[in-house]
Design a protein around this motif. Sequence first.
Motif, PDB file in Angstrom:
ATOM      1  N   LEU A 352      -7.443  26.347 -57.618  1.00 28.17           N
ATOM      2  CA  LEU A 352      -7.922  26.971 -56.379  1.00 28.17           C
ATOM      3  C   LEU A 352      -9.415  26.721 -56.185  1.00 28.17           C
ATOM      4  CD1 LEU A 352      -6.037  30.403 -56.413  1.00 28.17           C
ATOM      5  CD2 LEU A 352      -5.792  28.581 -54.712  1.00 28.17           C
ATOM      6  N   LEU A 353     -10.173  26.885 -57.256  1.00 26.92           N
ATOM      7  CA  LEU A 353     -11.613  26.648 -57.170  1.00 26.92           C
ATOM      8  C   LEU A 353     -11.904  25.183 -56.880  1.00 26.92           C
ATOM      9  CD1 LEU A 353     -14.442  27.793 -57.395  1.00 26.92           C
ATOM     10  CD2 LEU A 353     -14.334  27.470 -59.874  1.00 26.92           C
ATOM     11  N   ALA A 354     -11.145  24.281 -57.503  1.00 21.78           N
ATOM     12  CA  ALA A 354     -11.352  22.851 -57.254  1.00 21.78           C
ATOM     13  C   ALA A 354     -11.037  22.495 -55.802  1.00 21.78           C
ATOM     14  CB  ALA A 354     -10.482  22.037 -58.206  1.00 21.78           C
ATOM     15  N   ARG A 355      -9.965  23.075 -55.251  1.00 26.80           N
ATOM     16  CA  ARG A 355      -9.637  22.814 -53.844  1.00 26.80           C
ATOM     17  C   ARG A 355     -10.751  23.321 -52.938  1.00 26.80           C
ATOM     18  NH1 ARG A 355      -5.608  19.092 -53.561  1.00 26.80           N
ATOM     19  NH2 ARG A 355      -3.878  19.669 -54.896  1.00 26.80           N
ATOM     20  N   ARG A 356     -11.255  24.491 -53.270  1.00 25.19           N
ATOM     21  CA  ARG A 356     -12.314  25.060 -52.432  1.00 25.19           C
ATOM     22  C   ARG A 356     -13.559  24.182 -52.445  1.00 25.19           C
ATOM     23  NH1 ARG A 356     -14.809  31.208 -52.995  1.00 25.19           N
ATOM     24  NH2 ARG A 356     -16.279  31.041 -51.249  1.00 25.19           N
ATOM     25  N   ARG A 358     -13.474  20.986 -53.027  1.00 30.45           N
ATOM     26  CA  ARG A 358     -13.044  19.614 -52.711  1.00 30.45           C
ATOM     27  C   ARG A 358     -13.356  18.663 -53.869  1.00 30.45           C
ATOM     28  NH1 ARG A 358     -15.453  21.418 -47.889  1.00 30.45           N
ATOM     29  NH2 ARG A 358     -13.942  21.768 -46.218  1.00 30.45           N
ATOM     30  N   ALA A 359     -12.943  19.078 -55.055  1.00 27.61           N
ATOM     31  CA  ALA A 359     -13.238  18.296 -56.258  1.00 27.61           C
ATOM     32  C   ALA A 359     -11.969  18.139 -57.081  1.00 27.61           C
ATOM     33  CB  ALA A 359     -14.321  18.988 -57.092  1.00 27.61           C
ATOM     34  N   SER A 360     -12.037  17.281 -58.086  1.00 30.56           N
ATOM     35  CA  SER A 360     -10.947  17.142 -59.043  1.00 30.56           C
ATOM     36  C   SER A 360     -10.782  18.431 -59.833  1.00 30.56           C
ATOM     37  CB  SER A 360     -11.240  15.983 -59.991  1.00 30.56           C
ATOM     38  OG  SER A 360     -10.329  15.963 -61.069  1.00 30.56           O
ATOM     39  N   ALA A 361      -9.537  18.751 -60.178  1.00 36.78           N
ATOM     40  CA  ALA A 361      -9.275  19.979 -60.933  1.00 36.78           C
ATOM     41  C   ALA A 361      -9.559  19.822 -62.420  1.00 36.78           C
ATOM     42  CB  ALA A 361      -7.824  20.414 -60.733  1.00 36.78           C
ATOM     43  N   VAL A 365     -10.036  22.777 -65.483  1.00 32.59           N
ATOM     44  CA  VAL A 365      -8.903  23.239 -66.283  1.00 32.59           C
ATOM     45  C   VAL A 365      -8.907  22.690 -67.711  1.00 32.59           C
ATOM     46  CG1 VAL A 365      -7.479  23.570 -64.237  1.00 32.59           C
ATOM     47  CG2 VAL A 365      -7.363  21.388 -65.453  1.00 32.59           C
ATOM     48  N   VAL A 366      -9.419  21.476 -67.910  1.00 35.60           N
ATOM     49  CA  VAL A 366      -9.372  20.903 -69.262  1.00 35.60           C
ATOM     50  C   VAL A 366     -10.251  21.675 -70.247  1.00 35.60           C
ATOM     51  CG1 VAL A 366      -9.850  18.854 -70.657  1.00 35.60           C
ATOM     52  CG2 VAL A 366      -8.667  18.624 -68.477  1.00 35.60           C
ATOM     53  N   PRO A 367     -11.519  21.987 -69.937  1.00 37.15           N
ATOM     54  CA  PRO A 367     -12.301  22.785 -70.893  1.00 37.15           C
ATOM     55  C   PRO A 367     -11.712  24.170 -71.136  1.00 37.15           C
ATOM     56  CG  PRO A 367     -13.752  21.723 -69.297  1.00 37.15           C
ATOM     57  CD  PRO A 367     -12.360  21.552 -68.793  1.00 37.15           C
ATOM     58  N   ALA A 368     -10.986  24.712 -70.161  1.00 31.82           N
ATOM     59  CA  ALA A 368     -10.461  26.071 -70.286  1.00 31.82           C
ATOM     60  C   ALA A 368      -9.457  26.214 -71.421  1.00 31.82           C
ATOM     61  CB  ALA A 368      -9.820  26.509 -68.963  1.00 31.82           C
ATOM     62  N   GLY A 414       0.103  25.555 -62.778  1.00 33.96           N
ATOM     63  CA  GLY A 414      -0.832  26.247 -61.902  1.00 33.96           C
ATOM     64  C   GLY A 414      -1.231  25.383 -60.721  1.00 33.96           C
ATOM     65  N   GLY A 415      -1.456  24.091 -60.969  1.00 31.90           N
ATOM     66  CA  GLY A 415      -1.779  23.177 -59.880  1.00 31.90           C
ATOM     67  C   GLY A 415      -0.634  23.000 -58.908  1.00 31.90           C
ATOM     68  N   GLU A 416       0.605  22.972 -59.406  1.00 32.50           N
ATOM     69  CA  GLU A 416       1.760  22.843 -58.525  1.00 32.50           C
ATOM     70  C   GLU A 416       1.911  24.071 -57.627  1.00 32.50           C
ATOM     71  OE1 GLU A 416       3.957  20.076 -58.323  1.00 32.50           O
ATOM     72  OE2 GLU A 416       2.207  19.275 -59.367  1.00 32.50           O
ATOM     73  N   LEU A 417       1.607  25.247 -58.141  1.00 35.24           N
ATOM     74  CA  LEU A 417       1.676  26.455 -57.320  1.00 35.24           C
ATOM     75  C   LEU A 417       0.648  26.411 -56.193  1.00 35.24           C
ATOM     76  CD1 LEU A 417       2.135  29.147 -60.132  1.00 35.24           C
ATOM     77  CD2 LEU A 417       3.873  28.286 -58.545  1.00 35.24           C
TER      78      LEU A 417
END
Length: 443
Positions: A352-356, A358-361, A365-368, A414-417
């Motif tokens: 959601l943050l990446a979409r907001r 306009r960046a790659s997710a 998510v990877v460091p998380a 999460g990305g699919e949702l």
Amino acid sequence: MDGAAPAEPPEEEPGEIVSYRAMDLVLRVGELLLASGEPTERVNEAMLSLGVAYELPRCEVQVTFTSILVSVHPGNGAHPVTGARAIRRRTPAYWRLVALHRLVHDASIGLLELDDALTRVREIKRGRGPYPAWLLVVSLGLIAASAGVLVGGGPLVAGTAFIATVLADRAAAALARRGIAEFFQLALAAAIGASAAAVVIAAGAPTRASTIVTGAIVALLPGRPLVASIQDGITGDLVSAAARLLEVFFIVAAIVAGLGVSVYTAVRLGVAIDVNDLPTTPLTLRPVAIIAAAVVSLTFAISLAVPRDVLAPAAVAGALIWVLYVLTLRHDMPPVLASAIAAILVGLLGNLLARRRRASALPYVVPAIAPLLPGTLLYRGMIELNTGAAQAGVLSLIAAMSVALALGAGVNLGGELVRAFQRVGHGGSGRGARPAARRTRGY
């Protein structure tokens, strides 16, 4: 019928001019995205969006793990025009992903002329990352130190894990300069981490020195290719998914090999390495554990060269995934399911943050997932294999891979949702163009 007039032949399509500079832009962007770690589907979307933005006629894109291809069909009997690039080196530079996605977005909505887009691509390719080289090395040591604290270690564990990981990275870099394959670089790095723990145990230090190994392993585990491989599989790019999973397998195999040699040598030399001394991750929400999880993700993000404005979200995500994991485990859920649930929620928020923005997710998510990477299970498996409990060792290694796959699948779900309930894609890359959305019912 016999009296019906014959159907007129369809008119020939008018020939269209192919802009070779636009094709070059599409290839350059795709090459940089794939080399920087972006999953195949996202590379496809970005390249198709640029093809539509700069009016490449009937543009087709094919992306695999090591190559990209663009084909344009002018029509009117003209020959198709095809260009290709081979990806010979992949470097985790997530700041490039963010910059390239902004370029694609600006081009897709008509804010960027072709000349300006080509200039920006050159600047991105030649640009330097947001952190100096020495900080990337130090970040690996800090990953190990904070991961050691997370599994119950103290100052001695943190300091030893930091030193061992930095030495291991420098030793691997020395092998790389001599042209030695990355498999052996990783095996040496893992062996140095395990040897540091064996030295501490042999010296009789009053601590569970195995937590040193856990921290050192977390710094080596392939979180980045794991997430990308599962995303490629879910989205239907099976060839790339298989190649990425094979890459993950060889990375883990190299780590296991290095651990195995070191542990076997230590046991033969009489070092008192016992399975009962292995760390069990304390299920605590004390501030020290939450802070350690946040630091693991923060330093992992630095090692991936994310933009500076992603560091704070990365640290928050690391703390959040740890809190969610502990809370789910307290409800008697198995570790694999607990890891998946925590990863789904963090993946949802990260996307959601990446979409907001306009960046790659991936930078979000990877460091998380770094605090939950199964370093302890891998080390436990090698100890059990080398102390006579072969069956238990195999089960521990399988459990480690299961947790890792659960983390990767969770953040992708999460990305699919997010995709299911938001409009996504530019130009030719919307929902209707997505191969993974086509209903095949398994046939």
